[in-house]
Enzyme design. Structure first.
Site, PDB file in Angstrom:
ATOM      1  N   ASP A 131       4.222  11.172   1.612  1.00 45.03           N
ATOM      2  CA  ASP A 131       5.014  10.017   1.192  1.00 45.03           C
ATOM      3  C   ASP A 131       6.193   9.826   2.155  1.00 45.03           C
ATOM      4  O   ASP A 131       6.008   9.855   3.364  1.00 45.03           O
ATOM      5  CB  ASP A 131       5.460  10.194  -0.261  1.00 45.03           C
ATOM      6  CG  ASP A 131       5.970   8.909  -0.887  1.00 45.03           C
ATOM      7  OD1 ASP A 131       5.130   8.054  -1.240  1.00 45.03           O
ATOM      8  OD2 ASP A 131       7.201   8.740  -1.003  1.00 45.03           O
ATOM      9  N   HIS A 164      -1.766  12.094  -4.418  1.00 42.55           N
ATOM     10  CA  HIS A 164      -0.539  11.831  -3.676  1.00 42.55           C
ATOM     11  C   HIS A 164       0.485  12.951  -3.821  1.00 42.55           C
ATOM     12  O   HIS A 164       1.322  13.141  -2.947  1.00 42.55           O
ATOM     13  CB  HIS A 164       0.047  10.511  -4.173  1.00 42.55           C
ATOM     14  CG  HIS A 164       1.130   9.955  -3.308  1.00 42.55           C
ATOM     15  ND1 HIS A 164       0.908   9.516  -2.028  1.00 42.55           N
ATOM     16  CD2 HIS A 164       2.458   9.755  -3.549  1.00 42.55           C
ATOM     17  CE1 HIS A 164       2.035   9.054  -1.512  1.00 42.55           C
ATOM     18  NE2 HIS A 164       2.990   9.207  -2.413  1.00 42.55           N
ATOM     19  N   TYR A 181      13.502   2.807   0.675  1.00 45.04           N
ATOM     20  CA  TYR A 181      12.601   1.657   0.800  1.00 45.04           C
ATOM     21  C   TYR A 181      13.284   0.516   1.553  1.00 45.04           C
ATOM     22  O   TYR A 181      12.661  -0.153   2.380  1.00 45.04           O
ATOM     23  CB  TYR A 181      12.143   1.207  -0.587  1.00 45.04           C
ATOM     24  CG  TYR A 181      11.133   2.144  -1.190  1.00 45.04           C
ATOM     25  CD1 TYR A 181       9.772   1.860  -1.137  1.00 45.04           C
ATOM     26  CD2 TYR A 181      11.519   3.339  -1.782  1.00 45.04           C
ATOM     27  CE1 TYR A 181       8.830   2.732  -1.667  1.00 45.04           C
ATOM     28  CE2 TYR A 181      10.591   4.218  -2.311  1.00 45.04           C
ATOM     29  CZ  TYR A 181       9.256   3.921  -2.252  1.00 45.04           C
ATOM     30  OH  TYR A 181       8.327   4.789  -2.768  1.00 45.04           O
TER      31      TYR A 181
END
Length: 387
Positions: free
Chosen positions: A177, A361, A307
């Site tokens: 990630d 994930h 982000y």
């Protein structure tokens, strides 16, 4: 560098406040047949909130986490929380493990001893690592950025300074990630210091050079791009929101533990190899320990900054750029869309490419023994470079 020992110590008042807020949850009217199609299943969430309020034992989890040797370091204007577990072996390799969102250093709690003391788990002591697990800026017990610009690239600079402050001039890096992005930036910007990089995800911001003179996109690569586009259309709204207008969302999640649990749980259910049964795949205690760290540290809003900054500064490459440290990639079957090897080789020196039999994930949390073995196998032939 100012390094201080650290222990988690959440106040009784904070725990009482959490339980009171959970008791006052205002539940939505929902359509019963929706399940997980439009977000976290309402019935599951009610059961999760009840478990969080009445059964979940934060003190027990806090005690378990405090068995890990934890510290804080002041790096420039950033306070970084990290685990530093020395290895048990003749020549442990320094390794920095970096988590992502909506994870935390909690993801790594089980894999740390497997990497630091492989002989204890049936492995070879020569494969031991000195394991460093920092919390990303604005995550958990690391301080929130007070200025813009603190994304994956800047975090890689922090990690390079942290590892030097710990006495490690050369070291290995691993992540998934956002942690994959940080590890990739380390390899790109500090090639002389990075022994090798192992990833269990290829960062979404990664952009190889595709301009004039580049090899045309092949059918397999185009298929990957099509899958990414379809995934973004059906699953990617969270990332767009967190990368463009995060603070309006963060206000609600920071104020409502049920809302925070719904937002985070949705991703653990969708991205893990749980076959639709999150309780059996990850477990309520592990899930709520991670969510509780976000809640008690009030870090959900600051976690979104990665982000925003990722959109401002993607991991892109110009013609002729090529990352020199060797790269290993583990592909877990329930992972988000992953590119073919040819796509990654446009910018990286891929030396190992392994298809795993299970996992998603959150590999370090789901199947730590599988990921630990893969990490050990990748770095074993690179240990000469650590000297």
């Amino acid at each position: 560098m100012d390094i201080q020992p650290f222990k988690i110590a959440i106040s009784d008042a904070s725990i009482d406040d959490l339980k009171q807020r959970l008791a006052r949850t205002r539940w939505l009217e929902t359509i019963d047949c929706l399940g997980w199609r439009e977000g976290t299943d309402a019935a599951f969430l009610k059961r999760l909130v009840s478990y969080w309020q009445h059964t979940f034992d934060w003190r027990r989890q806090e005690t378990k986490l405090n068995q890990l040797p934890q510290f804080t370091a002041q790096i420039d204007q950033q306070r970084v929380h990290f685990v530093h577990q020395k290895g048990c072996g003749p020549a442990p390799m320094p390794l920095v493990l970096t988590h992502g969102w909506p994870g935390s250093f909690v993801e790594m709690a089980e894999i740390v001893p497997m990497l630091a003391d492989p002989a204890r788990y049936g492995g070879d002591p020569y494969d031991a690592f000195d394991v460093v697990v920092p919390s990303l800026p604005g995550y958990g017990f690391s301080s929130a950025p007070t200025q813009t610009g603190i994304g994956s690239a800047q975090t890689a600079d922090y990690w390079a300074k942290l590892m030097r402050g710990l006495g490690y001039e050369k070291f290995a890096a691993q992540g998934g990630d956002i942690g994959a992005g940080v590890s990739s930036w380390l390899a790109r910007n500090y090639p002389e210091r990075i022994i090798g990089v192992h990833l269990n995800f290829i960062p979404g911001s990664y952009r190889p050079y595709l301009g004039e003179g580049a090899t045309p996109v092949c059918a397999e690569e185009q298929d990957f791009l099509d899958k990414v586009s379809a995934w973004a259309a059906s699953e990617g709204a969270y990332g767009h929101q967190q990368g463009t207008r995060p603070q309006s969302l963060a206000v609600g999640l920071n104020d409502s533990p049920a809302g925070l649990a719904a937002w985070i749980t949705e991703k653990f259910q969708a991205w893990s190899d749980c076959h639709g049964d999150l309780e059996q795949g990850i477990g309520l205690d592990a899930l709520l320990t991670d969510i509780s760290v976000y809640w008690f540290t009030q870090s959900i809003g600051s976690s979104f900054r990665m982000y925003v900054e990722g959109r401002a500064m993607p991991l892109s490459f110009s013609q002729g750029q090529h990352v020199q440290p060797p790269l290993g990639v583990a592909l877990f079957p329930a992972e988000l869309p992953m590119p073919p090897r040819s796509w990654v080789e446009r910018s990286f020196s891929v030396q190992r490419w392994t298809t795993m039999s299970r996992g998603g994930h959150f590999a370090a949390l789901e199947y730590p023994e599988d990921l630990a073995k893969e990490i050990r196998d990748f770095f074993r032939p690179l240990r000469e470079n650590a000297r």
